[in-house]
Each structure stands twice: as C-alpha cells, then as structure tokens.
Design an enzyme around this catalytic site. Structure first.
Site, PDB file in Angstrom:
ATOM      1  N   ASP A   1      78.047  79.229 -16.387  1.00 27.85           N
ATOM      2  CA  ASP A   1      79.433  79.669 -16.611  1.00 27.85           C
ATOM      3  C   ASP A   1      79.855  79.626 -18.078  1.00 27.85           C
ATOM      4  OD1 ASP A   1      79.534  76.901 -16.897  1.00 27.85           O
ATOM      5  OD2 ASP A   1      81.592  76.799 -16.204  1.00 27.85           O
ATOM      6  N   GLU A   2      78.898  79.633 -18.994  1.00 29.31           N
ATOM      7  CA  GLU A   2      79.230  79.568 -20.421  1.00 29.31           C
ATOM      8  C   GLU A   2      78.347  80.510 -21.227  1.00 29.31           C
ATOM      9  OE1 GLU A   2      79.616  75.504 -22.299  1.00 29.31           O
ATOM     10  OE2 GLU A   2      78.917  74.992 -20.304  1.00 29.31           O
TER      11      GLU A   2
ATOM     12  N   ASP B   1      84.040  80.024 -21.635  1.00 32.17           N
ATOM     13  CA  ASP B   1      83.805  79.040 -20.581  1.00 32.17           C
ATOM     14  C   ASP B   1      84.692  79.417 -19.389  1.00 32.17           C
ATOM     15  OD1 ASP B   1      83.651  75.415 -20.844  1.00 32.17           O
ATOM     16  OD2 ASP B   1      83.492  76.725 -19.100  1.00 32.17           O
TER      17      ASP B   1
END
Length: 415
Positions: A111-112, A10
């Site tokens: 974003d993960e 993350d």
DNA sequence: CTCGGCATCCTAT
DNA sequence: CTAACGATAGGATGCCGAG
C-alpha cells in the site's frame, strides 16, 4: 543533478479501506465510519489487528495488538477477516494511477509507493498541486483515500506522508525539518523501533531534534556502528537512497505458522515442516532459484524464539531434500518444549542452473525433481489452495518417506 | 587478524 | 494488576573457530 523531488504515497488504513470499498459497492455499511478493524477471528480470541478505522483509533486500538486487547478497549468493535486477493487487486489499481504521473516509481509495499518526480517542473510546476491531483484521482476512481508526502529524499517524503491523516498532502522540505520533524518523539523516526527508542530515551534523547543534535559517536555507542550513523543522518533529514524502479531479487523465502494447539511431538512438528517445505520450495521453483541454506525456527509457549540452520553441499529446489534437512535440524535443536510456532526459511539463494553432481546422485534426484514438477503442474491447473495443500501433503509425505528409505540404504551400504 | 557460519535481535508493512 | 500476539522479509551484530 543535485536537487531531487520525491513523493511518498500511503493508502490510509489500507486493508480496512479496501474492505470498506467492497462493502459500500455491495450496498453494505462503511467500516471506515465506525470502530472497526481487519484482524483475526474475535471468537477465537486469536490473531492481531492488521488495520483499524479512525473511530477505532480513538478508542486506543493499535495496529499489531492482539484482538483480545482491542476488544477490551472497544467492546463494540466490528472486525472483518483479511482478504489478500482483494488487497492485491486494489494495490495494483492504486499503483497504476500513481505510475502515470511519475518518471520513476518504486513499489515499497502493498500500500505504499515512492515516486521520483525530479525534473517534472515543466509539466507539474507545483508539487503540492500535482500531489493533490494524484490523491483525488485515486479517491474518485477507486473510492479510497491516500496521504502524499513530499520531500527532497525518500526519508522526508515518508515522514511527511505520516503527518496528519487521512486524505492529506504534506511537505517536508529541508527548511521545514526543525519545525515539523524535530519536535516528534524519537520513535516516530523511520527505523527507530521499540528497542532503539527505549535505549535512546534511557540516554535522555527524547525527540528527533535531540537525535539530530547528538554527537554521532554517542549514537553509535547506543545503537551500534551502522544504525548510529543511519539514525543521525535521518534525524537531520539526510538520505541518498534512490527510488528503485526494479525491485531487488528476493534474498530468502520463508513460511511460519502459529498453531491453535501447541505442538508437542516430533511427528506433528514434522508434518508442519513438510507442508512448509512444499510451499516454499514450490515458490522457489516458480521463480527459478535454488537455496544453499535451510533454517528452522520455532517459538515456545513462553515466547522464546530459537533457530537452527545449515548450509547445504549444493543448491537445491527439491521439496524432499529441503524437508529432509529441516527434519534433521529440528531433531538436533528441539528439546521437547511445547511449541506455539514453527517455521522454515530458505536463504543463500542461487539462480544458476549449473550443478555438479555425480551420476549416482543425479539419478536419485531426477525422480524427486519430476515429482515436484508433476505437483507444480497440478497446482497450476486445479483447485484452490486448501484442496491443493491437503492432497499435496499426502503425496509429498510419501516422497519424503521414500527419500528417507533411500538414505537408509545408502548409509547401510557404506558400512 | 579476517572471514564464513551461525544464532539472535531489530525493524518494517 | 499483568499479559495477552501474525507472516514475511531484510539487515545488523556478536561470537567462535579456521586459516
């Protein structure tokens, strides 16, 4: 195969970190070191906080809250607008590094990622060590930090990556669950949001540990059949969901707009719906799919949400047809209240090419389809979004009118 | 009773 | 003192009417 090894990675304060990297590269100051957010225009007092720096967090600024609240908590708060082009670039670079290390990667959001590291103990004997390598390579090459969570399934990996931030590696193996996860409040459990947390706390179920030790039937009574089981399993660290390398195809396309000035007349509302029809229909055509269901949704100034939907007789990707349906739907549903938001959603998707139309219908639609194609190609060749949108809207508007006029004639000729 | 269609609610980033 | 507030997507659920 029984025991899996899953990583969740993350990006810390993703949008803010990415904006900061760009600024630092340009010799500007680093937003990560001061109270700062990515969010809406603070002058207009509109929009919400999309990402915050750690110093901003210390003032109690929260992601998702209106800029006006954030500014009251921290008057010297610096804000920057979102730049999704930049985010897309950073996201790709981030995922490229992650991918190198893993047999399988699932892109979970901008974003993960989840990595399935099962079976890598030959190359990577120490999970925490390789996690630190990934994290450090991203930091050194790209200039921003990430958290890595390690577990036996996606849920535990995800919960672990959320522990202490930034720039950290955490594990959540089965034997660590009572110590690391059970003391947390129920709302910290993935998929337990505000509403569910409220219901649980009213039933005196306060921590994830309480959840883990509550009878499933009780949880099902409080949260519903599906969610009850789901949450019970999560609280006990159970999750079979596989890391999916290939994303599932989209189930719907939607566009919604919060307007600066309330919408108070049908013409303004229809103008918005037309622009939205154009955008979502073009996206469907790009992806080679059609929809069988059109929905309009809106929000009144009192924050009351409403939606109205209808199945179509056949799947379509034609802008004018979608707009026509949307127009009918809003006419049927809207009672004249001022609106702050209007939206359009296309669902019940179909990627089949087949479509049985009468010759008559076929000829009518052929023209509309050609216009859509022409505009898609203009969109592809020229200009940025705003210019496209303005010019397209005009053209489409005329198409819509023609389409309506034809309908009028058909209806008349029936009688 | 079951199923499709619909409206609404909930959750995530 | 309170409320203040995005865009997009996916899933669950309850209700209703048809078969």
């Amino acid at each position: 195969m029984t025991e899996r090894l899953i990583f969740h990675i993350d990006v810390n304060s993703a949008y803010l970190s990415w904006e900061s990297v760009r600024r630092v590269e340009n010799g500007e100051s680093d937003l990560r070191l001061i109270p700062a957010v990515i969010g809406g225009d603070p002058k207009k007092r509109t929009g919400i906080v999309l990402a915050k720096s750690i110093p901003a967090k210390k003032y109690g600024v929260k992601t998702g809250e209106p800029m006006a609240i954030a500014l009251r908590k921290c008057p010297e708060l610096v804000s920057a607008p979102a730049d999704f082009r930049l985010y897309d670039k950073c996201s790709k670079a981030f995922k490229e590094i992650c991918r190198k290390y893993a047999p399988a990667m699932e892109s979970f959001s901008i974003d993960e990622v989840f990595l399935d590291m099962t079976g890598t103990s030959g190359i990577y004997p120490d999970p925490e060590a390789v996690a630190a390598d990934i994290k450090n390579e991203i930091k050194d090459k790209l200039g921003f930090t990430v958290n890595v969570g390690i577990g036996r399934n996606k849920l535990c990996a995800k919960m672990a990556s959320d522990f202490e931030k930034p720039d950290k590696v955490h594990t959540l193996f089965p034997e660590e669950i009572p110590e690391k996860m059970w003391p947390l409040p129920v709302g910290d459990l993935f998929t337990v949001g505000k509403a569910s947390a409220g219901k649980l706390m009213r039933a005196k179920i306060m921590t994830i540990g309480d959840l883990a030790h509550t009878d499933v039937k009780v949880l099902q009574k409080i949260l519903g059949m599906k969610q009850g089981i789901h949450i019970y399993r999560y609280a006990n660290g159970l999750d079979d969901d596989p890391v999916q390398e290939v994303p599932e195809s989209a189930k719907g396309y939607s566009a919604e707009t919060t307007v600066e000035e309330n919408l108070e007349d049908l013409e303004s509302i229809n103008r918005m719906l037309l622009a939205q029809s154009d955008i979502v229909a073009a996206r469907m055509r790009r992806d080679g799919v059609k929809c069988r269901c059109v929905a309009v949704s809106y929000r009144t100034v009192e924050f009351k949400n409403k939606s109205h939907q209808r199945k179509l007789l056949h799947a379509t990707d034609v802008t004018a047809e979608i707009f026509e349906t949307a127009r009918e739907l809003i006419r049927e549903s809207w009672k004249g209240q001022p609106l702050r938001l209007i939206g359009l959603a296309l669902t019940d998707l179909d990627d089949g090419e087949y479509e049985q139309l009468s010759l008559f219908e076929d000829r009518r639609k052929e023209k509309l389809r050609k216009l859509d194609q022409a505009m898609d190609s203009i969109r592809g060749k020229y200009g940025n979004a705003s210019i496209q949108r303005a010019s397209t809207m005009n053209t489409i508007s005329k198409v819509g009118q023609k389409y309506q006029a034809q309908h009028e004639n058909e209806r008349k000729s029936e009688h």
